[in-house]
Design a protein around this motif. Structure first.
Motif, PDB file in Angstrom:
ATOM      1  N   ARG A 102       0.858  -1.237   0.007  1.00 16.53           N
ATOM      2  CA  ARG A 102       0.046  -0.078   0.028  1.00 16.53           C
ATOM      3  C   ARG A 102       0.980   1.264  -0.028  1.00 16.53           C
ATOM      4  NH1 ARG A 102      -3.100  -3.870  -0.531  1.00 16.53           N
ATOM      5  NH2 ARG A 102      -4.459  -4.530   0.562  1.00 16.53           N
ATOM      6  N   LEU A 103       0.801   2.081  -0.915  1.00 13.94           N
ATOM      7  CA  LEU A 103       1.489   3.287  -1.208  1.00 13.94           C
ATOM      8  C   LEU A 103       0.703   4.528  -1.004  1.00 13.94           C
ATOM      9  CD1 LEU A 103       3.577   2.474  -4.381  1.00 13.94           C
ATOM     10  CD2 LEU A 103       4.357   2.270  -2.226  1.00 13.94           C
ATOM     11  N   VAL A 104       1.077   5.571  -0.257  1.00 13.30           N
ATOM     12  CA  VAL A 104       0.512   6.621   0.000  1.00 13.30           C
ATOM     13  C   VAL A 104       1.317   7.850  -0.510  1.00 13.30           C
ATOM     14  CG1 VAL A 104      -0.876   8.328   1.169  1.00 13.30           C
ATOM     15  CG2 VAL A 104      -1.063   5.850   1.624  1.00 13.30           C
ATOM     16  N   ALA A 105       0.808   8.537  -1.541  1.00 15.57           N
ATOM     17  CA  ALA A 105       1.560   9.674  -2.035  1.00 15.57           C
ATOM     18  C   ALA A 105       0.867  11.098  -2.487  1.00 15.57           C
ATOM     19  CB  ALA A 105       2.129   9.085  -3.631  1.00 15.57           C
ATOM     20  N   SER A 106       1.816  11.896  -2.621  1.00 15.02           N
ATOM     21  CA  SER A 106       1.139  13.235  -2.759  1.00 15.02           C
ATOM     22  C   SER A 106       0.492  13.325  -4.395  1.00 15.02           C
ATOM     23  CB  SER A 106       2.261  14.272  -2.685  1.00 15.02           C
ATOM     24  OG  SER A 106       3.361  14.074  -3.598  1.00 15.02           O
ATOM     25  N   SER A 107       0.970  12.482  -5.161  1.00 15.75           N
ATOM     26  CA  SER A 107       0.583  12.599  -6.568  1.00 15.75           C
ATOM     27  C   SER A 107       0.306  10.896  -6.971  1.00 15.75           C
ATOM     28  CB  SER A 107       1.419  13.299  -7.475  1.00 15.75           C
ATOM     29  OG  SER A 107       2.677  12.945  -7.692  1.00 15.75           O
ATOM     30  N   PRO A 108      -0.501  10.815  -7.988  1.00 17.94           N
ATOM     31  CA  PRO A 108      -0.485   9.605  -8.747  1.00 17.94           C
ATOM     32  C   PRO A 108       0.978   9.216  -9.368  1.00 17.94           C
ATOM     33  CG  PRO A 108      -2.596  10.921  -9.496  1.00 17.94           C
ATOM     34  CD  PRO A 108      -1.652  11.706  -8.635  1.00 17.94           C
TER      35      PRO A 108
END
Length: 87
Positions: free
Chosen positions: A15-21
């Protein structure tokens, strides 16, 4: 709520959470170069525009180099503790 059941043997749910796709896709691409993986699924996250949560499953039994050599030499810490911000 998502299941907290572990994936099948040899697989890892990422699971990645990032500021941009785009940032999330870059990390997913690196993982795909090292491991066989499922198609990624992405979802918006947070209230800030552009935040992205990306899910994919990698198969550690079908690892390519350099991941294969890293897996062979790595060892689990064995403490089994989660970080405080983990779900």
């Amino acid at each position: 709520m998502e299941s907290l059941e572990p994936p099948s043997a040899g697989n890892v749910d990422v699971r990645l959470v990032a500021s941009s796709p785009e940032a999330a896709r870059r990390v997913a691409e690196i993982l795909r170069r090292c491991f066989a993986s499922t198609e990624q699924r992405s979802y918006p996250v947070g209230t800030a525009p552009g935040g992205t949560r990306l899910h994919l499953t990698v198969d550690t039994d079908r690892a390519a180099e350099p991941a294969r050599s890293w897996l062979v030499t790595s060892r689990s810490s064995g403490d089994g503790h989660r970080q405080t911000d983990e779900v």
